[in-house]
Motif scaffolding. Sequence first.
Motif, PDB file in Angstrom:
ATOM      1  N   ILE A   9       0.836  -1.195   0.000  1.00  0.00           N
ATOM      2  CA  ILE A   9       0.000   0.000   0.000  1.00  0.00           C
ATOM      3  C   ILE A   9       0.878   1.255   0.000  1.00  0.00           C
ATOM      4  O   ILE A   9       1.916   1.310   0.664  1.00  0.00           O
ATOM      5  CB  ILE A   9      -0.945  -0.003   1.218  1.00  0.00           C
ATOM      6  CG1 ILE A   9      -1.992   1.100   1.073  1.00  0.00           C
ATOM      7  CG2 ILE A   9      -0.190   0.169   2.517  1.00  0.00           C
ATOM      8  CD1 ILE A   9      -3.070   1.034   2.131  1.00  0.00           C
ATOM      9  N   LEU A  11       0.750   5.118   0.932  1.00  0.00           N
ATOM     10  CA  LEU A  11      -0.055   6.138   1.612  1.00  0.00           C
ATOM     11  C   LEU A  11      -0.255   7.364   0.733  1.00  0.00           C
ATOM     12  O   LEU A  11      -1.297   8.028   0.803  1.00  0.00           O
ATOM     13  CB  LEU A  11       0.617   6.540   2.930  1.00  0.00           C
ATOM     14  CG  LEU A  11       0.697   5.451   4.013  1.00  0.00           C
ATOM     15  CD1 LEU A  11       1.400   5.995   5.252  1.00  0.00           C
ATOM     16  CD2 LEU A  11      -0.683   4.938   4.378  1.00  0.00           C
ATOM     17  N   THR A  12       0.725   7.670  -0.106  1.00  0.00           N
ATOM     18  CA  THR A  12       0.606   8.852  -0.964  1.00  0.00           C
ATOM     19  C   THR A  12      -0.563   8.744  -1.938  1.00  0.00           C
ATOM     20  O   THR A  12      -1.116   9.759  -2.374  1.00  0.00           O
ATOM     21  CB  THR A  12       1.909   9.102  -1.745  1.00  0.00           C
ATOM     22  OG1 THR A  12       2.235   7.935  -2.507  1.00  0.00           O
ATOM     23  CG2 THR A  12       3.056   9.415  -0.794  1.00  0.00           C
ATOM     24  N   ASP A  13      -0.946   7.502  -2.290  1.00  0.00           N
ATOM     25  CA  ASP A  13      -2.103   7.320  -3.172  1.00  0.00           C
ATOM     26  C   ASP A  13      -3.394   7.806  -2.516  1.00  0.00           C
ATOM     27  O   ASP A  13      -4.388   8.052  -3.199  1.00  0.00           O
ATOM     28  CB  ASP A  13      -2.259   5.851  -3.565  1.00  0.00           C
ATOM     29  CG  ASP A  13      -1.173   5.382  -4.514  1.00  0.00           C
ATOM     30  OD1 ASP A  13      -0.499   6.238  -5.117  1.00  0.00           O
ATOM     31  OD2 ASP A  13      -0.982   4.160  -4.644  1.00  0.00           O
ATOM     32  N   PHE A  14      -3.354   7.929  -1.183  1.00  0.00           N
ATOM     33  CA  PHE A  14      -4.524   8.375  -0.434  1.00  0.00           C
ATOM     34  C   PHE A  14      -4.332   9.802   0.102  1.00  0.00           C
ATOM     35  O   PHE A  14      -5.081  10.239   0.981  1.00  0.00           O
ATOM     36  CB  PHE A  14      -4.803   7.422   0.726  1.00  0.00           C
ATOM     37  CG  PHE A  14      -5.184   6.036   0.298  1.00  0.00           C
ATOM     38  CD1 PHE A  14      -6.503   5.719  -0.004  1.00  0.00           C
ATOM     39  CD2 PHE A  14      -4.220   5.051   0.167  1.00  0.00           C
ATOM     40  CE1 PHE A  14      -6.857   4.452  -0.406  1.00  0.00           C
ATOM     41  CE2 PHE A  14      -4.566   3.765  -0.241  1.00  0.00           C
ATOM     42  CZ  PHE A  14      -5.884   3.463  -0.534  1.00  0.00           C
ATOM     43  N   SER A 265      -9.634  13.337  10.325  1.00  0.00           N
ATOM     44  CA  SER A 265      -9.558  11.906  10.010  1.00  0.00           C
ATOM     45  C   SER A 265      -8.845  11.092  11.078  1.00  0.00           C
ATOM     46  O   SER A 265      -8.910   9.858  11.064  1.00  0.00           O
ATOM     47  CB  SER A 265      -8.821  11.713   8.669  1.00  0.00           C
ATOM     48  OG  SER A 265      -9.516  12.327   7.613  1.00  0.00           O
ATOM     49  N   LYS A 296     -10.140  10.973  -0.442  1.00  0.00           N
ATOM     50  CA  LYS A 296      -9.103   9.940  -0.365  1.00  0.00           C
ATOM     51  C   LYS A 296      -8.839   9.515   1.076  1.00  0.00           C
ATOM     52  O   LYS A 296      -8.527   8.353   1.338  1.00  0.00           O
ATOM     53  CB  LYS A 296      -7.810  10.439  -1.019  1.00  0.00           C
ATOM     54  CG  LYS A 296      -7.843  10.450  -2.538  1.00  0.00           C
ATOM     55  CD  LYS A 296      -7.872   9.026  -3.096  1.00  0.00           C
ATOM     56  CE  LYS A 296      -7.811   9.002  -4.600  1.00  0.00           C
ATOM     57  NZ  LYS A 296      -7.860   7.611  -5.143  1.00  0.00           N
ATOM     58  N   HIS A 297      -8.954  10.443   2.008  1.00  0.00           N
ATOM     59  CA  HIS A 297      -8.780  10.108   3.424  1.00  0.00           C
ATOM     60  C   HIS A 297      -9.914   9.201   3.899  1.00  0.00           C
ATOM     61  O   HIS A 297      -9.700   8.255   4.662  1.00  0.00           O
ATOM     62  CB  HIS A 297      -8.735  11.383   4.269  1.00  0.00           C
ATOM     63  CG  HIS A 297      -7.570  12.266   3.974  1.00  0.00           C
ATOM     64  ND1 HIS A 297      -7.408  13.493   4.561  1.00  0.00           N
ATOM     65  CD2 HIS A 297      -6.505  12.096   3.145  1.00  0.00           C
ATOM     66  CE1 HIS A 297      -6.291  14.046   4.106  1.00  0.00           C
ATOM     67  NE2 HIS A 297      -5.735  13.218   3.239  1.00  0.00           N
ATOM     68  N   GLU A 299     -11.636   7.220   1.952  1.00  0.00           N
ATOM     69  CA  GLU A 299     -11.431   5.936   1.273  1.00  0.00           C
ATOM     70  C   GLU A 299     -10.427   5.070   2.034  1.00  0.00           C
ATOM     71  O   GLU A 299     -10.625   3.860   2.199  1.00  0.00           O
ATOM     72  CB  GLU A 299     -10.931   6.200  -0.151  1.00  0.00           C
ATOM     73  CG  GLU A 299     -10.738   4.942  -0.989  1.00  0.00           C
ATOM     74  CD  GLU A 299     -10.192   5.245  -2.372  1.00  0.00           C
ATOM     75  OE1 GLU A 299      -9.663   4.305  -3.009  1.00  0.00           O
ATOM     76  OE2 GLU A 299     -10.273   6.411  -2.828  1.00  0.00           O
ATOM     77  N   PHE A 300      -9.352   5.702   2.510  1.00  0.00           N
ATOM     78  CA  PHE A 300      -8.350   4.962   3.283  1.00  0.00           C
ATOM     79  C   PHE A 300      -8.940   4.444   4.588  1.00  0.00           C
ATOM     80  O   PHE A 300      -8.729   3.282   4.964  1.00  0.00           O
ATOM     81  CB  PHE A 300      -7.146   5.862   3.571  1.00  0.00           C
ATOM     82  CG  PHE A 300      -6.047   5.179   4.347  1.00  0.00           C
ATOM     83  CD1 PHE A 300      -5.221   4.254   3.729  1.00  0.00           C
ATOM     84  CD2 PHE A 300      -5.854   5.452   5.696  1.00  0.00           C
ATOM     85  CE1 PHE A 300      -4.216   3.608   4.444  1.00  0.00           C
ATOM     86  CE2 PHE A 300      -4.851   4.825   6.418  1.00  0.00           C
ATOM     87  CZ  PHE A 300      -4.021   3.901   5.791  1.00  0.00           C
ATOM     88  N   THR A 301      -9.687   5.283   5.288  1.00  0.00           N
ATOM     89  CA  THR A 301     -10.298   4.874   6.549  1.00  0.00           C
ATOM     90  C   THR A 301     -11.260   3.709   6.336  1.00  0.00           C
ATOM     91  O   THR A 301     -11.293   2.750   7.127  1.00  0.00           O
ATOM     92  CB  THR A 301     -11.032   6.068   7.193  1.00  0.00           C
ATOM     93  OG1 THR A 301     -10.090   7.107   7.471  1.00  0.00           O
ATOM     94  CG2 THR A 301     -11.719   5.664   8.493  1.00  0.00           C
ATOM     95  N   LEU A 303     -11.101   1.513   3.944  1.00  0.00           N
ATOM     96  CA  LEU A 303     -10.292   0.325   3.642  1.00  0.00           C
ATOM     97  C   LEU A 303      -9.771  -0.310   4.925  1.00  0.00           C
ATOM     98  O   LEU A 303      -9.839  -1.536   5.100  1.00  0.00           O
ATOM     99  CB  LEU A 303      -9.128   0.718   2.729  1.00  0.00           C
ATOM    100  CG  LEU A 303      -8.108  -0.389   2.416  1.00  0.00           C
ATOM    101  CD1 LEU A 303      -8.771  -1.558   1.703  1.00  0.00           C
ATOM    102  CD2 LEU A 303      -6.956   0.166   1.586  1.00  0.00           C
TER     103      LEU A 303
END
Length: 395
Positions: A9, A11-14, A265, A296-297, A299-301, A303
């Motif tokens: 994963i 993190l920068t993608d999110f 977040s 995106k934040h 989306e990460f949460t 996931l």
Amino acid sequence: MSMAKLEGISLTDFGISKTIGFLLDRPLKKLPEYFEEWNALAKEAPKLASQDKKLRDKVQRLPLLDHERLTTYRELRLAHLTLCAIATCYIWQEGDKGVPKVLPRTLAVPWCGVSRRLGLKPVTCIAAFVLANFKIKDANRNLECLYEVVPGGRQAEWFAIVSAMIEYDFAPAITHIVEAISAADGNDVVVYKNSMAGIRDSIIKMRNTLSRMHDELDADVFYNVVRPYFNGWGGQDSPLPEGLIYEGVSEEPQKMIGGSNAQSSTLHLTDAALGIKHNNDITEYLRKVSTYMPPKHVEFTELIAKETNIRTFGKLSFSLDRDEEIWDSYNKAVQAVIDFRSYHIQIVTKYVIIAASKETRSRDYESVSSKGTGGSSLIPFLKSIRDTTAQAIID
């Protein structure tokens, strides 16, 4: 559980940094020359609204600028921030009794357009006031505030700085969360315990930083000057019960939740990772405020919420009477969250509840007297979320 979605994963993608967490990495200080009138007016807006009472006159002379000329993500985030500053001060300049029902198209059209492109809302929120509003200014990692956004001078800036420092403190916990999930999946007890200790330490540091709010922020100034500008619009107690009309965007009034720390977040992610469950009303409110956070934040949460096995691993070790340090490390992380939320209640009691009870308080913003700027009933909400956190303790 399959860990496929967390393997490798980035993190920068999110939109997340290992060093600064959810804070925007390398934010711009200034928009391109075409948007200079936004740059300049955003800097002046808090003073023009609270002292000179001339911001609305300035806005009437503001040209309608084309937000489509903003081409990068950082430009869009800064544009959202500057428009938040101008529009928020425009709306609340005259207190509850002087709120306009219509936001002029010169603000409404670009604010809504930029917000739509970012997946954010056209209202002052944590994503603007905190996450996009700070740069690291020196080798000691001191933070520089780009825009005041709301009245209050240095005290408003200090409120923002402490909020940003808390985000910064949380950054290491994000990596620890991913590592703890991976360790639980691979039955790596050592990494799991170390990761849980890292999460706990980050939350403790956040609580210690929150205590610095007292250093430069007076409760009366916060309550009477700073806080009212984070109010939203729409609802029974609002001076704009039907909402605000964004001229040139919609003829129907729009309701918006005001800026609130519930939009951060940090604890959304912590709750998701640690498997902390809240009652239905709290869960629904937190889901609602998540729509004011960078997509995106969220989306990460989501996931992490789907993939987490952190509590399950701790609970299994407890039920099997296996290595007490495993579930104890989990409990210590949860206890740190409980302690943070308990201390937050103390902060809110000082800066809102006690300040609201004073005879000398301002009567200009009664609509947000003892409720949260995000619309919640403050102390019952905070105690409920603290108490349901305690239910996650494994015993």
